[in-house]
Design a protein around this motif. Structure first.
Motif, PDB file in Angstrom:
ATOM      1  N   TYR A   1       0.846  -1.182   0.000  1.00  0.00           N
ATOM      2  CA  TYR A   1       0.000   0.000   0.000  1.00  0.00           C
ATOM      3  C   TYR A   1       0.887   1.239   0.000  1.00  0.00           C
ATOM      4  O   TYR A   1       2.022   1.211   0.479  1.00  0.00           O
ATOM      5  CB  TYR A   1      -0.974   0.005   1.185  1.00  0.00           C
ATOM      6  N   ALA A   2       0.378   2.317  -0.565  1.00  0.00           N
ATOM      7  CA  ALA A   2       1.133   3.555  -0.707  1.00  0.00           C
ATOM      8  C   ALA A   2       1.177   4.316   0.605  1.00  0.00           C
ATOM      9  O   ALA A   2       0.176   4.425   1.305  1.00  0.00           O
ATOM     10  CB  ALA A   2       0.496   4.426  -1.786  1.00  0.00           C
ATOM     11  N   SER A   3       2.356   4.856   0.917  1.00  0.00           N
ATOM     12  CA  SER A   3       2.514   5.619   2.149  1.00  0.00           C
ATOM     13  C   SER A   3       3.630   6.638   1.955  1.00  0.00           C
ATOM     14  O   SER A   3       4.800   6.319   2.109  1.00  0.00           O
ATOM     15  CB  SER A   3       2.839   4.685   3.313  1.00  0.00           C
ATOM     16  N   GLY A   4       3.254   7.870   1.610  1.00  0.00           N
ATOM     17  CA  GLY A   4       4.249   8.851   1.217  1.00  0.00           C
ATOM     18  C   GLY A   4       4.863   9.680   2.323  1.00  0.00           C
ATOM     19  O   GLY A   4       5.504  10.684   2.031  1.00  0.00           O
ATOM     20  N   LEU A   5       4.672   9.287   3.610  1.00  0.00           N
ATOM     21  CA  LEU A   5       5.193  10.096   4.726  1.00  0.00           C
ATOM     22  C   LEU A   5       4.818  11.567   4.502  1.00  0.00           C
ATOM     23  O   LEU A   5       5.631  12.466   4.607  1.00  0.00           O
ATOM     24  CB  LEU A   5       6.705   9.946   4.856  1.00  0.00           C
ATOM     25  N   CYS A   6       3.528  11.799   4.243  1.00  0.00           N
ATOM     26  CA  CYS A   6       3.043  12.973   3.531  1.00  0.00           C
ATOM     27  C   CYS A   6       2.605  14.139   4.401  1.00  0.00           C
ATOM     28  O   CYS A   6       1.998  15.089   3.894  1.00  0.00           O
ATOM     29  CB  CYS A   6       1.860  12.542   2.662  1.00  0.00           C
ATOM     30  N   TYR A   7       2.864  14.118   5.695  1.00  0.00           N
ATOM     31  CA  TYR A   7       2.305  15.139   6.573  1.00  0.00           C
ATOM     32  C   TYR A   7       2.709  16.554   6.160  1.00  0.00           C
ATOM     33  O   TYR A   7       1.929  17.501   6.302  1.00  0.00           O
ATOM     34  CB  TYR A   7       2.723  14.882   8.026  1.00  0.00           C
ATOM     35  N   GLY A   8       3.915  16.727   5.673  1.00  0.00           N
ATOM     36  CA  GLY A   8       4.412  18.060   5.341  1.00  0.00           C
ATOM     37  C   GLY A   8       4.002  18.585   3.980  1.00  0.00           C
ATOM     38  O   GLY A   8       4.367  19.711   3.622  1.00  0.00           O
ATOM     39  N   LEU A   9       3.252  17.810   3.214  1.00  0.00           N
ATOM     40  CA  LEU A   9       2.834  18.246   1.884  1.00  0.00           C
ATOM     41  C   LEU A   9       1.562  19.093   1.964  1.00  0.00           C
ATOM     42  O   LEU A   9       0.622  18.738   2.667  1.00  0.00           O
ATOM     43  CB  LEU A   9       2.571  17.041   0.981  1.00  0.00           C
ATOM     44  N   GLU A  10       1.531  20.178   1.213  1.00  0.00           N
ATOM     45  CA  GLU A  10       0.293  20.931   1.044  1.00  0.00           C
ATOM     46  C   GLU A  10      -0.648  20.133   0.148  1.00  0.00           C
ATOM     47  O   GLU A  10      -0.230  19.195  -0.539  1.00  0.00           O
ATOM     48  CB  GLU A  10       0.585  22.305   0.449  1.00  0.00           C
ATOM     49  N   ASP A  11      -1.913  20.498   0.142  1.00  0.00           N
ATOM     50  CA  ASP A  11      -2.919  19.683  -0.533  1.00  0.00           C
ATOM     51  C   ASP A  11      -2.607  19.432  -2.005  1.00  0.00           C
ATOM     52  O   ASP A  11      -2.774  18.310  -2.503  1.00  0.00           O
ATOM     53  CB  ASP A  11      -4.299  20.337  -0.418  1.00  0.00           C
ATOM     54  N   GLU A  12      -2.159  20.448  -2.716  1.00  0.00           N
ATOM     55  CA  GLU A  12      -1.878  20.274  -4.146  1.00  0.00           C
ATOM     56  C   GLU A  12      -0.751  19.271  -4.365  1.00  0.00           C
ATOM     57  O   GLU A  12      -0.836  18.392  -5.234  1.00  0.00           O
ATOM     58  CB  GLU A  12      -1.530  21.618  -4.780  1.00  0.00           C
ATOM     59  N   ALA A  13       0.327  19.381  -3.568  1.00  0.00           N
ATOM     60  CA  ALA A  13       1.442  18.445  -3.673  1.00  0.00           C
ATOM     61  C   ALA A  13       1.025  17.056  -3.221  1.00  0.00           C
ATOM     62  O   ALA A  13       1.465  16.044  -3.782  1.00  0.00           O
ATOM     63  CB  ALA A  13       2.624  18.949  -2.846  1.00  0.00           C
ATOM     64  N   PHE A  14       0.186  16.991  -2.194  1.00  0.00           N
ATOM     65  CA  PHE A  14      -0.339  15.715  -1.712  1.00  0.00           C
ATOM     66  C   PHE A  14      -1.086  15.000  -2.836  1.00  0.00           C
ATOM     67  O   PHE A  14      -0.873  13.809  -3.092  1.00  0.00           O
ATOM     68  CB  PHE A  14      -1.267  15.959  -0.525  1.00  0.00           C
ATOM     69  N   GLN A  15      -1.960  15.708  -3.514  1.00  0.00           N
ATOM     70  CA  GLN A  15      -2.753  15.108  -4.578  1.00  0.00           C
ATOM     71  C   GLN A  15      -1.861  14.650  -5.729  1.00  0.00           C
ATOM     72  O   GLN A  15      -2.052  13.549  -6.276  1.00  0.00           O
ATOM     73  CB  GLN A  15      -3.803  16.097  -5.079  1.00  0.00           C
ATOM     74  N   ALA A  16      -0.880  15.453  -6.098  1.00  0.00           N
ATOM     75  CA  ALA A  16       0.034  15.080  -7.181  1.00  0.00           C
ATOM     76  C   ALA A  16       0.850  13.846  -6.814  1.00  0.00           C
ATOM     77  O   ALA A  16       1.096  12.970  -7.656  1.00  0.00           O
ATOM     78  CB  ALA A  16       0.966  16.252  -7.500  1.00  0.00           C
ATOM     79  N   HIS A  17       1.239  13.764  -5.536  1.00  0.00           N
ATOM     80  CA  HIS A  17       2.043  12.623  -5.114  1.00  0.00           C
ATOM     81  C   HIS A  17       1.251  11.321  -5.159  1.00  0.00           C
ATOM     82  O   HIS A  17       1.720  10.313  -5.703  1.00  0.00           O
ATOM     83  CB  HIS A  17       2.587  12.860  -3.704  1.00  0.00           C
TER      84      HIS A  17
END
Length: 385
Positions: A127-143
């Motif tokens: 499963y995908a897990s990008g350690l994503c807490y520091g991403l803003e919404d736009e970057a989160f969605q792109a990732h």
């Protein structure tokens, strides 16, 4: 063949984005990857990944030994340090040696480790897990769109501080992954930042709007009673265990029926994962290894009958590591290179001039002072350290 010595290296993983969780974010996106190289008199070198600061105390237990006796040597290492305890840095060293021993055992058999461990297939679902807490919404969605393009049907996001933000991001991940599955698996990881009541309130509010597959580490790792309370109060499964060092630390959780998805940290080695997976299997529970650089425990996960999915955190690997695996079709495809399939370019590592910040004493990855003291979903968790 005998074990004759070891060498320690440290390389870096450049994630290309901020990485972290509710406890702290590495804005530069550069973290450390410690490497242990276990030497033999037969010309083979075993590779172990993970922190091993206490290696000098652990190594005498395996010096001069045949690396094929890997599970016996794991217990020998634990026995060697039993007076001072095997948690923390000591267990990290045990694990790095254990990983290198398994690498050697498979190399001596001239086969990939997944074959040595008895797996039937080289594919490991994830499963995908990008350690994503520091991403803003736009970057989160792109990732997470990149994960969707690689066929993933499940994602775990980092959250825990703001329930509306968590719901918004879980919804984004769900909508992106619907290209691969009508009902993607959605997980939320809060890294031990809640109190019991805060956990129940936060998850209940999410579940009114999102089908949450599991909530990960809602409470402190040792709170078996609290995890049992949360598990009974919410619909989502409770996942925990990645920071427990040694099979004995899982016993209270299992006896209290406090965990629904048993996790094992990839940095704690192959033998640890195998024993945790077997204990979970005996309790009719699934096991899931937590992600780490180069996904070394994927070989063991491929052979576990109750493995529900491995956490995969990035598409790339640390500098100087050539890893024989592919991330595709919603998981990992392991290769045929002997052992872990990891080749180390020591010259490239030596030439590197970048430094990671994950483990600096002052943070950013330091538990906030008020973590675990909140009562409501958006309770105070991070104002002071």
């Amino acid at each position: 063949m005998k074990i004759t010595g070891y060498r320690s290296l440290t390389t870096i993983h450049d994630w290309g984005r901020p990485v972290g969780d509710v406890n702290g974010v590495v804005e530069a996106g550069i973290t450390e990857t410690p490497i242990l190289l276990l030497e033999t008199d037969g010309g083979l070198t075993g590779v172990g990944l993970g922190q091993h600061a206490d290696i000098d105390r652990v190594f005498p237990a395996v010096e001069g030994e045949d690396p094929r006796a890997v599970t016996a040597l794991y217990d020998r290492m634990l026995a060697h340090v039993f007076k001072s305890g095997h948690a923390g840095a000591t267990y990290g060293a045990v694990a790095a040696v254990d990983m290198a021993l398994w690498d050697l055992k498979a190399k001596m058999a001239d086969e990939p480790l997944w074959r040595t461990l008895g797996a039937r297939s080289r594919f490991v679902p994830g499963y995908a897990s990008g350690l994503c807490y520091g991403l803003e919404d736009e970057a989160f969605q792109a990732h997470y769109a990149l994960w969707a393009e690689r066929g993933f049907t499940g994602a775990k996001i980092k959250g825990g501080r703001d329930v509306e933000r968590d719901i918004r991001r879980l919804t984004m991940a769900r909508d992106l992954l619907r290209r691969n599955a009508e009902r993607p698996a959605l997980m939320l990881d809060v890294n031990e930042c809640w109190s019991r009541k805060q956990a129940v309130r936060h998850v209940t509010e999410i579940e009114a709007r999102i089908d949450l597959t599991w909530i990960e580490e809602p409470l402190r790792r040792w709170d078996a009673e609290g995890h049992a309370i949360v598990s009974r109060a919410v619909k989502a499964a409770v996942a925990t265990g990645e920071n427990l060092t040694g099979l004995d630390q899982f016993t209270p959780l299992l006896e209290a029926r406090a965990v629904d998805v048993v996790q094992a940290g990839s940095v704690w080695g192959v033998t640890h994962f195998n024993r945790v997976a077997l204990a979970a299997h005996a309790h009719n529970l699934p096991v899931s290894p937590v992600g780490y650089d180069a996904n070394p425990i994927a070989h063991a996960a491929a052979a576990a009958p109750n493995m529900v999915g491995i956490e995969i955190q990035d598409f790339g690997f640390p500098l100087g590591l050539d890893v024989d695996q592919q991330i595709m079709d919603g998981g990992l495809v392991l290769g045929d290179r002997p052992g872990l399939g990891i080749e180390v370019d020591e010259a490239a590592i030596a030439a590197n001039r970048l430094n990671g910040t994950w483990s600096r004493p002052g943070g950013p990855h330091v538990r906030p002072r008020h973590a675990g003291l909140g009562l409501v979903p958006n309770g105070r968790a991070d104002a002071e350290r």
